[in-house]
Write a protein that holds these residues in place. Structure first.
Motif, PDB file in Angstrom:
ATOM      1  N   GLY A 128     -94.227  30.860 -17.595  1.00 47.32           N
ATOM      2  CA  GLY A 128     -92.951  30.321 -17.146  1.00 47.32           C
ATOM      3  C   GLY A 128     -92.664  28.913 -17.616  1.00 47.32           C
ATOM      4  N   LEU A 129     -93.666  28.202 -18.134  1.00 44.38           N
ATOM      5  CA  LEU A 129     -93.429  26.838 -18.592  1.00 44.38           C
ATOM      6  C   LEU A 129     -92.382  26.778 -19.690  1.00 44.38           C
ATOM      7  N   ILE A 130     -92.250  27.857 -20.464  1.00 45.88           N
ATOM      8  CA  ILE A 130     -91.279  27.837 -21.555  1.00 45.88           C
ATOM      9  C   ILE A 130     -89.853  27.828 -21.031  1.00 45.88           C
ATOM     10  N   TRP A 131     -89.657  28.193 -19.744  1.00 47.59           N
ATOM     11  CA  TRP A 131     -88.306  28.218 -19.178  1.00 47.59           C
ATOM     12  C   TRP A 131     -87.974  26.952 -18.389  1.00 47.59           C
ATOM     13  N   LEU A 132     -88.953  26.086 -18.169  1.00 50.34           N
ATOM     14  CA  LEU A 132     -88.693  24.863 -17.422  1.00 50.34           C
ATOM     15  C   LEU A 132     -88.048  23.812 -18.322  1.00 50.34           C
ATOM     16  N   LYS A 133     -87.152  23.025 -17.747  1.00 51.71           N
ATOM     17  CA  LYS A 133     -86.529  21.930 -18.487  1.00 51.71           C
ATOM     18  C   LYS A 133     -87.524  20.777 -18.625  1.00 51.71           C
ATOM     19  N   TYR A 134     -87.420  20.044 -19.717  1.00 56.19           N
ATOM     20  CA  TYR A 134     -88.319  18.923 -19.964  1.00 56.19           C
ATOM     21  C   TYR A 134     -87.522  17.629 -20.025  1.00 56.19           C
ATOM     22  N   PRO A 135     -88.087  16.494 -19.592  1.00 56.41           N
ATOM     23  CA  PRO A 135     -89.421  16.388 -19.001  1.00 56.41           C
ATOM     24  C   PRO A 135     -89.434  16.917 -17.556  1.00 56.41           C
ATOM     25  N   ILE A 136     -90.533  17.539 -17.171  1.00 53.78           N
ATOM     26  CA  ILE A 136     -90.639  18.113 -15.824  1.00 53.78           C
ATOM     27  C   ILE A 136     -90.782  16.991 -14.803  1.00 53.78           C
ATOM     28  N   GLN A 137     -89.973  17.053 -13.754  1.00 50.42           N
ATOM     29  CA  GLN A 137     -90.014  16.075 -12.666  1.00 50.42           C
ATOM     30  C   GLN A 137     -90.145  16.839 -11.343  1.00 50.42           C
ATOM     31  N   TRP A 138     -90.473  16.124 -10.272  1.00 49.35           N
ATOM     32  CA  TRP A 138     -90.526  16.792  -8.951  1.00 49.35           C
ATOM     33  C   TRP A 138     -89.130  16.904  -8.358  1.00 49.35           C
ATOM     34  N   HIS A 139     -88.283  15.885  -8.569  1.00 50.69           N
ATOM     35  CA  HIS A 139     -86.892  15.900  -8.110  1.00 50.69           C
ATOM     36  C   HIS A 139     -85.976  15.571  -9.284  1.00 50.69           C
ATOM     37  N   SER A 140     -84.800  16.184  -9.285  1.00 45.18           N
ATOM     38  CA  SER A 140     -83.813  15.795 -10.297  1.00 45.18           C
ATOM     39  C   SER A 140     -82.964  14.656  -9.750  1.00 45.18           C
ATOM     40  N   SER A 141     -82.225  13.998 -10.622  1.00 40.75           N
ATOM     41  CA  SER A 141     -81.422  12.842 -10.216  1.00 40.75           C
ATOM     42  C   SER A 141     -80.170  13.276  -9.460  1.00 40.75           C
ATOM     43  N   ARG A 142     -79.589  12.324  -8.718  1.00 39.18           N
ATOM     44  CA  ARG A 142     -78.340  12.574  -7.995  1.00 39.18           C
ATOM     45  C   ARG A 142     -77.229  11.752  -8.650  1.00 39.18           C
ATOM     46  N   ALA A 143     -76.717  12.273  -9.741  1.00 37.43           N
ATOM     47  CA  ALA A 143     -75.625  11.587 -10.426  1.00 37.43           C
ATOM     48  C   ALA A 143     -74.349  11.701  -9.597  1.00 37.43           C
ATOM     49  N   THR A 144     -73.434  10.807  -9.837  1.00 39.77           N
ATOM     50  CA  THR A 144     -72.168  10.859  -9.108  1.00 39.77           C
ATOM     51  C   THR A 144     -71.371  12.082  -9.526  1.00 39.77           C
ATOM     52  N   ALA A 145     -70.691  12.692  -8.572  1.00 36.62           N
ATOM     53  CA  ALA A 145     -69.900  13.898  -8.856  1.00 36.62           C
ATOM     54  C   ALA A 145     -68.500  13.542  -9.358  1.00 36.62           C
ATOM     55  N   TYR A 146     -68.160  12.247  -9.361  1.00 40.22           N
ATOM     56  CA  TYR A 146     -66.796  11.836  -9.761  1.00 40.22           C
ATOM     57  C   TYR A 146     -66.567  12.133 -11.238  1.00 40.22           C
ATOM     58  N   LYS A 147     -65.379  12.697 -11.551  1.00 37.61           N
ATOM     59  CA  LYS A 147     -65.022  13.032 -12.930  1.00 37.61           C
ATOM     60  C   LYS A 147     -63.663  12.450 -13.266  1.00 37.61           C
ATOM     61  N   LYS A 148     -63.588  11.863 -14.477  1.00 39.03           N
ATOM     62  CA  LYS A 148     -62.346  11.216 -14.891  1.00 39.03           C
ATOM     63  C   LYS A 148     -61.221  12.198 -15.188  1.00 39.03           C
ATOM     64  N   ASN A 149     -61.568  13.419 -15.556  1.00 37.96           N
ATOM     65  CA  ASN A 149     -60.532  14.381 -15.952  1.00 37.96           C
ATOM     66  C   ASN A 149     -59.968  15.176 -14.773  1.00 37.96           C
ATOM     67  N   LEU A 150     -60.288  14.756 -13.544  1.00 38.96           N
ATOM     68  CA  LEU A 150     -59.784  15.441 -12.353  1.00 38.96           C
ATOM     69  C   LEU A 150     -58.786  14.561 -11.619  1.00 38.96           C
ATOM     70  N   THR A 151     -57.940  15.184 -10.830  1.00 36.84           N
ATOM     71  CA  THR A 151     -56.987  14.440 -10.009  1.00 36.84           C
ATOM     72  C   THR A 151     -57.733  13.784  -8.846  1.00 36.84           C
ATOM     73  N   PRO A 152     -57.139  12.756  -8.223  1.00 34.21           N
ATOM     74  CA  PRO A 152     -57.798  12.140  -7.063  1.00 34.21           C
ATOM     75  C   PRO A 152     -58.124  13.150  -5.967  1.00 34.21           C
ATOM     76  N   GLU A 153     -57.228  14.124  -5.718  1.00 37.17           N
ATOM     77  CA  GLU A 153     -57.484  15.129  -4.683  1.00 37.17           C
ATOM     78  C   GLU A 153     -58.692  15.994  -5.053  1.00 37.17           C
ATOM     79  N   GLU A 154     -58.789  16.349  -6.334  1.00 45.07           N
ATOM     80  CA  GLU A 154     -59.911  17.184  -6.771  1.00 45.07           C
ATOM     81  C   GLU A 154     -61.217  16.401  -6.713  1.00 45.07           C
TER      82      GLU A 154
END
Length: 610
Positions: free
Chosen positions: A31-57
């Motif tokens: 299964g290692l071939i299916w894991l994303k690299y580099p392997i971490q215990w937790h992934s990051s929490r990037a902001t969900a804000y997107k410039k191409n969306l309306t303020p309501e979205e």
């Protein structure tokens, strides 16, 4: 890009063994071939804000209950809190019942049921009440378990369906539909509790005062709940991929394939765990169940691929399971080292086997408890252990088990001893488990009911009560046994002889019409087949009755004529326990209304199987 993920649950039976390390290592390496690299215990929490969306979205995708980057907090942790609160309530009720059992006064100080007695009766009604569907040959769990399972369903689906929208109105808002995200986290958050419900050394059972086999109902129904949420999680992505004409491309992508790879064994685990398959083909079921569980856990681990805190739930699951397994392993090694000597013999009726295990003095147990035994010279059965109730007490100096010859391991053992006086062997013993959660010493009256080999569970309880009568408040003991053939109870003769001086009520029902010659329905006996001196002495003060016992009438009579605190302990087949449970439930309703001589009615049951 918001990648979808599929989560399921594993189904371990209370008799499962430790996962094979070789299989886990092999699957994980692949299964290692299916894991994303580099392997971490937790992934990051990037902001969900997107410039191409309306303020309501943007407001919608960053709001609580809808934000992908906070879904593990909103849904995973909420599910954890729900289960922890439910377990805490069970702990509180267990403490209250234990304290009440120790401090509740007898009939000398009060004759009428108090408010506390009535509340207790209402709760115990739910523990006793059971339902039966004859067409399906299905006996339900107790009403209390049904309420608990219903509570799980209501909470999980309210959490899944409460927040809207279920799908993003604009695909630019994310490729992971909100309902798919939340059901994934809900499923994976239940996984640690799912395993905790299944282990023999059961941490939840220790807190709530419930034996591991009685928690199996929550283990199985939790599996079904997680399977449903996993299907929702999966099908939403499939429908979306088909709508976008991306199904073929996604199917060939590693992350999607590993999600399907987890769902397939999870489907097998759920459907093959139904009672019909599990009970009829148990030996095969257990081995395939174990293999499928390993495959499922590895592919689910790979599929989650350290998104947010998903792997934390695997750490918790592994901690719960392996801590329980090592506790069992260390205790078994301490008690039996490389195996202890045992003697197997066939009893006179040719349908019962007696196993005498020569154990060291350090092995202790309480009346009514059971052990899992691994027979080291039983061929293929050496790879599995099986539960048997101890019929002796620690003071006897040995461990004795009486059990019927049926299928599987018992048939194998019966074939081994057939035509021989006895067979010597070596066994591992794992336990003790189960038994009475409350002491019977504080009750005024005890009624023990046994159907068939249910004698093996009630007899040690009776022996213990008779040996310690001077230390208890007991006024009467009723002991009823229902057997198909009269010879089945012959191994009780020595015990019955020792009971004659105690003045307890003993009744033996013989249910086979072909074996009732000489038995009078008023309790007399003219059968010359038991003319030996021991048998005559054993049954001299025992009422022998032809036909099945009227359990509801017996229990209602005990309730009406016994004042103070009454305890009923029963073990037998499902139909036997069904009659006992519902009769006790009816009496609880009478007690709830404040009528009857009895002020407290306690029921404990042991099942043949779970």
């Amino acid at each position: 890009m918001f990648l979808p993920y599929h989560t399921n649950t594993t189904v371990f039976t209370s008799r499962s063994t430790c996962p094979s390390s070789c299989l886990l290592v092999l699957l994980f390496s692949m299964g290692l071939i299916w894991l994303k690299y580099p392997i971490q215990w937790h992934s990051s929490r990037a902001t969900a804000y997107k410039k191409n969306l309306t303020p309501e979205e943007n407001k919608l995708i960053t709001s609580k209950w809808l934000s992908w980057y906070e879904a593990d907090w909103d849904y995973g942790q909420t599910t954890l809190i729900c289960f922890c609160v439910a377990i805490a309530c069970g702990l509180a009720l267990n403490v209250v019942f234990l304290l009440r059992n120790r401090s509740s006064p007898g009939p000398a100080s009060r004759q009428r049921a108090s408010i506390i007695d009535r509340v207790t009766a209402a709760l115990r009604y739910t523990v006793a009440r059971q339902y039966h569907i004859p067409l399906l040959h299905w006996y339900s769990p107790p009403l209390a378990a049904i309420i608990g399972v219903a509570g799980i369903f209501i909470f999980i689906f309210a959490l899944s369906l409460g927040a809207r929208p279920y799908q993003w109105p604009n695909m630019a808002m994310g490729h992971s539909p909100p309902i798919a995200t939340r059901t994934g986290w809900i499923s994976i958050a239940i996984m640690p509790f799912m395993i905790a419900f299944a282990t023999k050394v059961n941490w939840i059972g220790m807190l709530t005062g419930t034996s591991h086999e009685k928690l199996q109902v929550f283990h199985r129904w939790s599996a079904l709940v997680m399977y449903i949420t996993s299907l929702i999680h999966t099908f939403v992505f499939i429908v979306q991929a088909i709508d976008l004409d991306e199904w073929e491309v996604q199917w060939k992508t590693n992350w999607y394939w590993t999600g399907i790879a987890a769902l397939v064994p999870q489907t097998f685990l759920v459907f093959m765990s139904w009672g019909y398959f599990r009970n009829k083909y148990y030996e095969t079921f257990k081995r395939l169940h174990f293999l499928a569980a390993n495959v499922f856990m590895v592919f689910l681990f790979i599929h989650c691929c350290f998104r947010l805190t998903s792997w934390d739930y695997f750490a918790a699951t592994a901690g719960i399971y392996f801590a329980a397994w090592f506790a069992r392993y260390l205790r078994t090694t301490y008690n039996t080292a490389f195996g202890v000597a045992a003697t197997l013999e066939l009893l006179p009726d040719n349908q019962l086997l007696k196993l005498t295990v020569h154990i060291p003095p350090r092995v202790k147990w309480s009346p009514g408890q059971h052990f899992f035994i691994r027979f080291l010279n039983a061929g293929i059965h050496v790879f599995s252990s099986h539960p048997f109730t101890v019929t002796s007490l620690p003071s006897d100096g040995h461990m004795e088990f009486i059990f019927g010859v049926r299928e599987g391991i018992t048939k194998k053992l019966g074939d081994m001893v057939k035509g021989r006086t006895s067979v010597r062997m070596r066994v591992f013993i794992d336990g003790p488990y189960g038994g009475l959660p409350a002491s019977l010493g504080g009750f005024d009256h005890v009624c023990l009911l046994a159907g068939g080999t249910g004698m093996t569970s009630t007899l040690p309880v009776l022996s213990h009560l008779l040996k310690d009568t001077d230390k208890m408040n007991l006024k009467t003991i009723d002991y009823l046994v229902a057997v198909k053939k009269r010879e089945t109870a012959t191994w009780l003769e020595d015990t019955l002889v020792s009971m004659n001086a105690n003045g307890l009520t003993r009744t033996v029902h013989v249910t086979d019409p072909d074996d009732q010659s000489g038995l009078l329905k008023d309790g007399g006996s003219e059968d010359s087949s038991l003319s030996e001196q021991k048998a005559e002495q054993a049954y001299s003060n025992t009422k022998l009755v032809a036909g099945r016992p009227d359990l509801p009438a017996l229990i209602k009579e005990v309730y009406k004529t016994r004042s103070g605190r009454v305890s009923i302990v029963a073990c037998g087949p499902e139909s036997f326990l069904y009659d006992v449970r519902n009769a006790v439930a009816e009496c609880q309703l009478v007690l709830l209304d404040g009528y009857g001589e009895c002020t407290d009615l306690y029921l404990h049951t042991e099942n043949y199987s779970w």
